[in-house]
Design a protein around this motif. Structure first.
Motif, short mmCIF file in Angstrom:
data_model
loop_
_atom_site.label_atom_id
_atom_site.label_comp_id
_atom_site.label_asym_id
_atom_site.label_seq_id
_atom_site.Cartn_x
_atom_site.Cartn_y
_atom_site.Cartn_z
N HIS A 188 25.08 31.26 32.91
CA HIS A 188 26.54 31.36 32.75
C HIS A 188 27.29 32.07 33.88
N GLU A 189 26.78 31.99 35.11
CA GLU A 189 27.49 32.65 36.22
C GLU A 189 28.94 32.18 36.32
N GLU A 190 29.13 30.86 36.25
CA GLU A 190 30.47 30.30 36.40
C GLU A 190 31.40 30.80 35.31
N VAL A 191 30.89 30.76 34.06
CA VAL A 191 31.73 31.14 32.93
C VAL A 191 32.15 32.60 33.04
N PHE A 192 31.19 33.47 33.39
CA PHE A 192 31.54 34.89 33.45
C PHE A 192 32.39 35.22 34.68
N THR A 193 32.22 34.45 35.75
CA THR A 193 33.10 34.66 36.90
C THR A 193 34.53 34.26 36.53
N ASP A 194 34.63 33.19 35.74
CA ASP A 194 35.94 32.74 35.27
C ASP A 194 36.57 33.80 34.36
N ILE A 195 35.76 34.34 33.45
CA ILE A 195 36.26 35.39 32.55
C ILE A 195 36.74 36.58 33.39
N ALA A 196 35.92 36.96 34.38
CA ALA A 196 36.24 38.13 35.19
C ALA A 196 37.55 37.92 35.97
N ARG A 197 37.73 36.73 36.51
CA ARG A 197 38.95 36.55 37.32
C ARG A 197 40.20 36.56 36.45
N ASN A 198 40.03 36.24 35.17
CA ASN A 198 41.18 36.31 34.27
C ASN A 198 41.42 37.71 33.72
N GLU A 199 40.34 38.46 33.51
CA GLU A 199 40.48 39.74 32.80
C GLU A 199 40.50 40.96 33.73
N ILE A 200 39.86 40.85 34.90
CA ILE A 200 39.78 42.04 35.77
C ILE A 200 40.86 41.94 36.84
N LYS A 201 41.68 42.99 36.91
CA LYS A 201 42.76 42.98 37.89
C LYS A 201 42.55 44.04 38.97
N SER A 202 42.03 45.19 38.53
CA SER A 202 42.05 46.33 39.43
C SER A 202 40.69 47.03 39.49
N TYR A 203 40.47 47.75 40.58
CA TYR A 203 39.25 48.54 40.75
C TYR A 203 39.08 49.54 39.61
#
Ligand code: ATP
Ligand code: MG
Length: 570
Positions: A110-125
């Motif tokens: 699930h690399e793609e799925v979790f990368t997609d989740i991360a780009r939507n949910e993670i904004k800042s350091y």
């Protein structure tokens, strides 16, 4: 639970379809049944163990500050197109279309799925580091499903993905998982070792596999006999052997009719396989790759594939390609004058003097060949380690064993975050790609590996931590009211303190019950028989041969003691 109310599906015979102990015992103990090639159903005792292993994994992940998630197994193709894997993943990917002809796959990872989740949910350091995991069903259309649930087409994986702001932070997240995995497998009762693994295909910078030493393992693992070094054969470097230095002799072409194999050559030239270099010809997609190795060496396909920048299809060239490249019949290939897109020369060849090669001419070989004088190529490590090669860390002898890969951890770096544009705003206000790691544990394969390491001729010996039930109480005669009463009391008391306990109240001979219970592998058995007249019962561990006779009143304490010995808190 009362066994009289349960589905017990034990088999006396060894099923013909099973090749290895864990597969046989999972079938015989009534844990799994096959539905199609590489597709299994779990029966009640089987799913109990799966849940127990999942719990151990979940506790280990939670303790390492990872958070549970659940993503869908059904993945739209767009994500895989974005990462570039839709076209390169090949036949292992289960692909399907919905009623509107939109393409999907069933996630093999699930690399793609979790990368997609991360780009939507993670904004800042400020949100980093983050580690998300799930315990979820994966699908892989394996070329060769085998050994029951060891290599199946549907299986449960714990997969975790870490997100960090820098490579240094990734190292920390990775090391945390490394330690967590060691704890998890230890708690499952497995003896397992983390070994260096190849990271070429996934494009990362570091990787370790958790290997359970076992004859039935599909991986070869290289261990040092002296230091702690261990690596997967695919990755393991060995120290090249330096041959005695000699004066270059004059190249000489010799007629060698009917001499084709290394054995034929050894006889003909009266030397050993170390006196020859063999030239192997492979097809990497459309390219022809020739590789020169010392006569006694095996090709390491992973090392070659990494060197040539990967290949979807990598296989030995067909006879026609060989003949075109060498202008000769199969068996006479050599590096001098060969026609190939890439000529790879193993580093050991550079240290050989006056050796023998095929002449690219049917019926001929060259002798007194020397690298640099008679041919050139791209020099590198393209060979497997042989037993006895020297460790690159300490110089001692290396040895080879087989292992089952139960877990895999991997530094992905920014491969997926760059491809899918998953960024965060750093402390300096700039947009940066997330630095990722991924971490997998095969739950079902772990179950099979535990059985491989914990069984005898009578059945499975579950470690207490993952047993389907921890204790079984066996009244010898269900018709004896006194025995039934005491059995029931022990059962109730154990249940009260939180022990997962069974009562074998089946109207069967005690021998039949013992056979089933040994096969299923319940760790602690308490037999209530005639000895109750003296106030005693029998206490037996599945892992030991001998019974203990203990007082009825001390059963609870004896069980607690066993739990303590296994670090299990009631
Ligand atoms: P292998 O080399 O054995 O095919 P892999 O490198 O493809 O494994 P990963 O992609 O790293 O495996 O998957 C993580 C874990 O999932 C593995 O360590 C293993 O425990 C488990 N796993 C992978 N493929 C299967 C399978 N076909 N059946 C059961 N478990 C599997
Ligand atoms: Mg695989």
């Amino acid at each position: 639970m009362k066994l009289s109310k349960m589905l017990i599906s034990t088999l006396r015979e060894v099923p013909a379809e099973s090749e290895i102990a864990s597969h046989q015992l999972m079938l015989r103990a009534g844990m799994i049944r096959k539905m199609a090639s590489g597709v299994y159903n779990y029966l009640p005792f089987g799913i109990k163990v799966i849940k127990k292993i999942e719990d151990v994994v979940r506790q280990g992940m939670d303790a390492a500050d990872a958070q549970e998630f659940l993503a869908s197994a059904l993945i739209p193709s767009e994500l895989w197109v974005e990462s570039g894997r839709w076209d390169v993943y090949g036949a292992e990917l289960f692909r399907l279309k919905d009623r509107n002809e939109r393409e999907f796959c069933l996630g093999p990872t699930h690399e793609e799925v979790f990368t997609d989740i991360a780009r939507n949910e993670i904004k800042s350091y400020k949100q980093l580091p983050l580690n998300l995991y799930q315990i979820q069903t994966k699908y892989r259309d394996e070329r060769r499903p085998r050994f029951g649930v060891m290599r199946s087409r549907e299986f449960i994986m714990k997969d975790a993905y870490s997100f960090d702001a820098s490579n240094e932070a990734l190292d920390k997240s990775y090391n945390k998982m490394y330690d967590a995995y060691n704890n998890i497998f230890k708690k499952c009762g497995l003896t397992c070792k983390a070994v260096e693994a190849d990271s070429g295909a996934m494009g990362g910078s570091g990787s370790a596999e958790f290997m359970v030493k076992s004859e039935v393992g599909e991986d070869e693992v290289v261990f040092c006999t002296s230091c702690s070094y261990a690596a997967n054969m695919e990755k393991a470097p060995g120290t090249p052997e330096i041959m005695e230095k000699k004066e270059f002799k004059e190249l000489n072409k010799i007629l060698t009719p009917n001499v084709k194999t290394i054995e034929d050559l050894e006889k003909f030239f009266n030397t050993t396989s170390k006196g020859f270099a063999k030239t192997l010809i492979y097809k990497a997609d459309k390219r022809v790759i020739a590789i020169v190795l010392r006569g006694d060496r095996q090709l390491n396909e992973t090392k070659v594939k990494n060197k040539i920048g990967g290949a979807l299809e990598f296989e030995m060239a067909d006879a026609e390609t060989v003949m075109t490249s060498t202008s000769a019949a199969v068996g006479f290939a050599g590096p001098i004058g060969i026609v190939a897109d890439i000529l790879l020369v193993d580093e050991e060849i550079v240290n050989m003097y006056n050796f023998i090669v095929g002449a690219n001419d049917t019926g001929y070989h060259y002798e007194n060949v020397n690298y640099g004088k008679d041919f050139n190529g791209i020099v590198g490590d393209y060979r497997n380690v042989n037993e006895g090669d020297k460790c690159t860390k300490c110089g001692s002898a290396l040895t080879i064993a087989r292992g089952v890969e139960v877990g895999h951890i991997f530094k992905l770096g920014t491969k997926y975050s760059k491809a899918m544009n998953a960024t965060f705003i750093g402390q300096d206000g700039k947009n940066k790609p997330l630095v990722m790691g991924c971490y997998g544990i095969g739950i079902n394969r772990t179950m099979a590996a535990i059985i491989e390491q914990n069984h005898d001729e009578n059945g499975i010996k579950w470690p207490l931590s993952v047993a389907p039930y921890q204790v079984v109480v066996v009244p010898v005669s269900t018709k004896d009211e006194g025995q039934m009463e005491i059995a029931q009391e022990i059962y109730d008391n154990l249940k009260k303190i939180g022990v997962e306990v069974l009562m074998d109240d089946r109207n069967e001979r005690v021998g039949v019950k013992f056979k089933d219970l040994d096969l299923i592998g319940i760790p602690i058995r308490i037999t209530v028989g005639k000895r109750i007249s003296e106030g005693n019962v029998e206490f037996k561990l599945r892992s030991e041969q001998e019974n203990e006779i203990i007082q009825i009143g001390s059963v609870i304490n004896r069980v607690k003691e066993e739990f303590n010995n296994n670090n299990i808190i009631l």
